[in-house]
Design a protein around this motif. Structure first.
Motif, PDB file in Angstrom:
ATOM      1  N   PRO A   7       0.887  -1.293   0.095  1.00 46.87           N
ATOM      2  CA  PRO A   7       0.063   0.129  -0.017  1.00 46.87           C
ATOM      3  C   PRO A   7       1.008   1.259   0.108  1.00 46.87           C
ATOM      4  O   PRO A   7       2.009   1.267   0.437  1.00 46.87           O
ATOM      5  CB  PRO A   7      -0.881   0.019   1.335  1.00 46.87           C
ATOM      6  CG  PRO A   7      -0.771  -1.558   1.589  1.00 46.87           C
ATOM      7  CD  PRO A   7       0.368  -2.117   1.354  1.00 46.87           C
ATOM      8  N   GLU A   8       0.083   2.311  -0.578  1.00 47.10           N
ATOM      9  CA  GLU A   8       1.113   3.625  -0.597  1.00 47.10           C
ATOM     10  C   GLU A   8       1.165   3.973   0.924  1.00 47.10           C
ATOM     11  O   GLU A   8       1.863   5.003   0.958  1.00 47.10           O
ATOM     12  CB  GLU A   8       0.090   4.590  -1.510  1.00 47.10           C
ATOM     13  CG  GLU A   8       0.080   4.227  -2.822  1.00 47.10           C
ATOM     14  CD  GLU A   8      -0.663   5.187  -3.621  1.00 47.10           C
ATOM     15  OE1 GLU A   8      -1.367   5.893  -3.064  1.00 47.10           O
ATOM     16  OE2 GLU A   8      -0.773   5.194  -5.039  1.00 47.10           O
ATOM     17  N   SER A   9       0.427   4.013   1.745  1.00 48.17           N
ATOM     18  CA  SER A   9       0.433   4.190   3.054  1.00 48.17           C
ATOM     19  C   SER A   9       0.198   3.246   4.233  1.00 48.17           C
ATOM     20  O   SER A   9      -0.382   2.389   3.872  1.00 48.17           O
ATOM     21  CB  SER A   9      -0.578   5.597   3.122  1.00 48.17           C
ATOM     22  OG  SER A   9      -0.691   6.065   4.700  1.00 48.17           O
ATOM     23  N   ALA A  10       0.960   3.434   5.096  1.00 46.72           N
ATOM     24  CA  ALA A  10       0.600   2.651   6.309  1.00 46.72           C
ATOM     25  C   ALA A  10      -0.663   2.781   7.168  1.00 46.72           C
ATOM     26  O   ALA A  10      -0.807   2.266   8.026  1.00 46.72           O
ATOM     27  CB  ALA A  10       1.773   2.619   7.271  1.00 46.72           C
ATOM     28  N   SER A  11      -1.440   3.731   6.878  1.00 47.31           N
ATOM     29  CA  SER A  11      -2.577   4.202   7.546  1.00 47.31           C
ATOM     30  C   SER A  11      -3.698   4.487   6.550  1.00 47.31           C
ATOM     31  O   SER A  11      -3.455   4.714   5.461  1.00 47.31           O
ATOM     32  CB  SER A  11      -2.492   5.339   8.581  1.00 47.31           C
ATOM     33  OG  SER A  11      -2.016   6.626   7.702  1.00 47.31           O
ATOM     34  N   GLU A  35      -6.458   6.009  10.662  1.00 48.30           N
ATOM     35  CA  GLU A  35      -6.801   4.593  11.121  1.00 48.30           C
ATOM     36  C   GLU A  35      -5.827   3.627  10.584  1.00 48.30           C
ATOM     37  O   GLU A  35      -5.034   3.960   9.553  1.00 48.30           O
ATOM     38  CB  GLU A  35      -8.175   4.251  11.091  1.00 48.30           C
ATOM     39  CG  GLU A  35      -9.066   5.316  11.718  1.00 48.30           C
ATOM     40  CD  GLU A  35     -10.547   5.058  11.308  1.00 48.30           C
ATOM     41  OE1 GLU A  35     -10.970   3.959  10.980  1.00 48.30           O
ATOM     42  OE2 GLU A  35     -11.608   5.901  11.628  1.00 48.30           O
ATOM     43  N   SER A  36      -5.721   2.369  11.351  1.00 46.74           N
ATOM     44  CA  SER A  36      -4.866   1.307  10.805  1.00 46.74           C
ATOM     45  C   SER A  36      -5.502   0.741   9.533  1.00 46.74           C
ATOM     46  O   SER A  36      -6.567   0.684   9.514  1.00 46.74           O
ATOM     47  CB  SER A  36      -4.716   0.291  12.008  1.00 46.74           C
ATOM     48  OG  SER A  36      -6.142  -0.183  12.202  1.00 46.74           O
ATOM     49  N   LEU A  37      -4.638   0.001   8.699  1.00 47.39           N
ATOM     50  CA  LEU A  37      -5.090  -0.392   7.338  1.00 47.39           C
ATOM     51  C   LEU A  37      -6.065  -1.670   7.868  1.00 47.39           C
ATOM     52  O   LEU A  37      -5.653  -2.513   8.530  1.00 47.39           O
ATOM     53  CB  LEU A  37      -3.949  -1.203   6.600  1.00 47.39           C
ATOM     54  CG  LEU A  37      -3.328   0.263   5.904  1.00 47.39           C
ATOM     55  CD1 LEU A  37      -1.967  -0.428   5.210  1.00 47.39           C
ATOM     56  CD2 LEU A  37      -4.168   1.003   5.043  1.00 47.39           C
ATOM     57  N   PRO A  38      -7.102  -1.932   7.196  1.00 46.67           N
ATOM     58  CA  PRO A  38      -8.014  -3.197   7.257  1.00 46.67           C
ATOM     59  C   PRO A  38      -7.313  -4.334   6.681  1.00 46.67           C
ATOM     60  O   PRO A  38      -6.392  -4.166   5.725  1.00 46.67           O
ATOM     61  CB  PRO A  38      -9.153  -2.725   6.742  1.00 46.67           C
ATOM     62  CG  PRO A  38      -8.857  -1.969   5.726  1.00 46.67           C
ATOM     63  CD  PRO A  38      -7.945  -1.127   6.155  1.00 46.67           C
ATOM     64  N   THR A  39      -7.605  -5.671   7.252  1.00 49.49           N
ATOM     65  CA  THR A  39      -7.064  -6.756   6.639  1.00 49.49           C
ATOM     66  C   THR A  39      -7.912  -7.663   6.077  1.00 49.49           C
ATOM     67  O   THR A  39      -8.984  -8.045   6.643  1.00 49.49           O
ATOM     68  CB  THR A  39      -6.321  -7.614   7.859  1.00 49.49           C
ATOM     69  OG1 THR A  39      -5.336  -6.666   8.424  1.00 49.49           O
ATOM     70  CG2 THR A  39      -5.502  -8.756   7.243  1.00 49.49           C
ATOM     71  N   PRO A  40      -7.822  -7.934   4.774  1.00 51.12           N
ATOM     72  CA  PRO A  40      -8.906  -9.087   4.278  1.00 51.12           C
ATOM     73  C   PRO A  40      -8.659 -10.232   4.709  1.00 51.12           C
ATOM     74  O   PRO A  40      -7.643 -10.905   4.956  1.00 51.12           O
ATOM     75  CB  PRO A  40      -8.441  -8.908   2.748  1.00 51.12           C
ATOM     76  CG  PRO A  40      -7.110  -8.525   2.707  1.00 51.12           C
ATOM     77  CD  PRO A  40      -6.483  -7.591   4.010  1.00 51.12           C
ATOM     78  N   ALA A 110     -10.222   0.082   2.011  1.00 43.78           N
ATOM     79  CA  ALA A 110     -11.365  -0.830   2.624  1.00 43.78           C
ATOM     80  C   ALA A 110     -11.289  -2.145   2.235  1.00 43.78           C
ATOM     81  O   ALA A 110     -10.239  -2.430   1.172  1.00 43.78           O
ATOM     82  CB  ALA A 110     -12.550  -0.188   2.234  1.00 43.78           C
ATOM     83  N   VAL A 111     -11.694  -3.048   3.012  1.00 40.77           N
ATOM     84  CA  VAL A 111     -11.841  -4.540   2.719  1.00 40.77           C
ATOM     85  C   VAL A 111     -13.160  -4.651   2.101  1.00 40.77           C
ATOM     86  O   VAL A 111     -14.214  -4.367   2.881  1.00 40.77           O
ATOM     87  CB  VAL A 111     -11.545  -5.331   3.802  1.00 40.77           C
ATOM     88  CG1 VAL A 111     -12.169  -6.761   3.672  1.00 40.77           C
ATOM     89  CG2 VAL A 111     -10.208  -5.374   4.142  1.00 40.77           C
ATOM     90  N   ALA A 112     -13.456  -5.600   1.218  1.00 39.30           N
ATOM     91  CA  ALA A 112     -14.648  -5.668   0.389  1.00 39.30           C
ATOM     92  C   ALA A 112     -14.944  -7.429   0.228  1.00 39.30           C
ATOM     93  O   ALA A 112     -13.705  -7.990  -0.557  1.00 39.30           O
ATOM     94  CB  ALA A 112     -15.089  -4.923  -0.503  1.00 39.30           C
ATOM     95  N   SER A 113     -15.653  -7.779   0.121  1.00 36.06           N
ATOM     96  CA  SER A 113     -16.074  -9.294  -0.516  1.00 36.06           C
ATOM     97  C   SER A 113     -16.077  -9.262  -1.990  1.00 36.06           C
ATOM     98  O   SER A 113     -16.300  -8.353  -2.438  1.00 36.06           O
ATOM     99  CB  SER A 113     -17.351  -9.659   0.003  1.00 36.06           C
ATOM    100  OG  SER A 113     -17.916 -10.983  -0.759  1.00 36.06           O
TER     101      SER A 113
END
Length: 360
Positions: A7-11, A35-40, A110-113
């Motif tokens: 990712p381009e950013s850690a947040s 905020e922290s990056l979400p994890t898929p 974001a995380v998405a199905s």
């Protein structure tokens, strides 16, 4: 299969609903946070937002008033359609680097199905069009006009907010179908755009002091279809000019979205109902999703063809930076934007040299 890219950013910059507005939204109704990056997880994607769509319906999501969809909870991420790049894929359905249409809201990541996003072909059209003329606004215009409005050749179609992404498509589709398009917009620049760039036969400025008389002069044989995006004074001017068996697709009422009480004055419901009865009018509210199953494939085929042959043109209003989304959104509700409003949240890997905001 799992694949990732850095990712381009850690947040993750997010914009959340801080409080419910009373009347017009203000910057205080929004809260930004790193905020922290979400994890898929399995069958999920990590998405990086490239473009965020800003649309009038979002004002309704900020309210607890009864509507066709649940409100955004206070503290929740503001919702919205997005065009994203896949950064991590715990699925065989997508690859890292794919460009997808999602509904991940006002945030950088974001995380998405994998079942709720749709792959976009960047070679077909600019990816921004998935949020505009080839996306929800374009389909709203197509379905609302053709299914409910059902314009016939030589009929008069009037559309409010005609310089916006929905209204501009309505007028152009009406003309493709052989109808006469009368567009209503706010300000001389938008009126000029409707006439010179989009080819509306007539364009009127609802801010003009002689608007009511100008509408009457522009519709000497009355109005057969009125595509409602605004409500308020524009509807008041249109209603007396509706012809027998006229159709009114009600797409939006942007002039009323910030209202906190009923308008002053006499009760005009009896007059409205009398007009509907005596003129045999069809007044039909709609949400575009109800037409997806039956009409979305035709829309994609028709609109792509009209864009290719130049029968439909569009304009985009792109604002840089997610941090500017609240101000841009408030301005949109006042009519400040010119064209389909969206926020450029991150780098567009499909973009060539910088282009003008008007495309055709």
């Amino acid at each position: 299969m799992t694949s990732t890219t850095t990712p381009e950013s850690a947040s993750n910059l997010t914009v959340r609903l801080a409080s419910r507005p009373e009347g017009e939204p203000t910057p205080e109704n929004f809260a930004m946070a790193e905020e922290s990056l979400p994890t898929p997880r399995d069958n999920e994607l990590l998405l990086r937002t490239i473009y965020l769509s800003l649309d009038p319906y979002m004002r309704g999501r900020m309210s607890e008033a009864e509507s066709y969809a649940a409100p955004v909870p206070v503290g929740g991420v503001m919702e919205g359609g997005t065009v994203c790049e896949v950064m991590a894929a715990n699925t065989d359905m997508f690859d890292v680097g794919d460009i997808v249409l999602a509904h991940t809201g006002w945030q950088q990541y974001a995380v998405a199905s994998d079942r709720v996003v749709r792959k976009i072909d960047p070679t077909r059209a600019p990816i921004t069009t998935a949020l505009g003329v080839l996306g929800m606004p374009g389909f709203t215009a197509y379905a609302g006009l053709l299914v409910i409005g059902d314009p016939k050749p030589s009929e008069t179609v009037v559309v409010a907010a005609a310089a916006g992404p929905v209204g501009s498509a309505v007028g152009q589709i009406a003309q493709i179908k052989g109808a006469r398009a009368v567009g209503i917009a706010g300000g001389p620049a938008k009126v000029e755009y409707l006439k010179k760039e989009l080819g509306f036969e007539v364009a009127l400025d609802h801010r003009s002091p002689d608007f009511v008389d100008a509408l009457a002069a522009a519709t000497p044989e009355g109005i057969d279809v009125y595509f409602e995006n605004v409500g308020g004074a524009v509807f008041d001017a249109v209603l007396p000019r509706m012809n027998e068996f006229g159709r009114i697709p009600v797409c939006g009422l942007v002039s009323q979205y910030n209202a906190t009480s009923l308008p002053d004055g006499p009760d005009r419901v009896p007059m409205l109902m009398s007009r509907i009865l005596t003129k045999s009018l069809t007044v039909r509210g709609f949400i575009q999703r109800e037409f997806v199953r039956a009409h979305y494939r035709d829309f994609q085929q028709d609109m792509a063809g009209w864009l290719t042959n130049g029968k439909v043109r569009y304009r985009e209003d792109v604002v840089e930076g997610l941090e500017n989304a609240p101000d841009a959104f408030v301005g949109m509700l006042r009519g400040d934007n010119f064209g389909k409003l969206m926020i450029k949240v991150g780098d567009d890997p499909t973009a060539g040299p910088p282009a003008a905001t008007t495309a055709s």
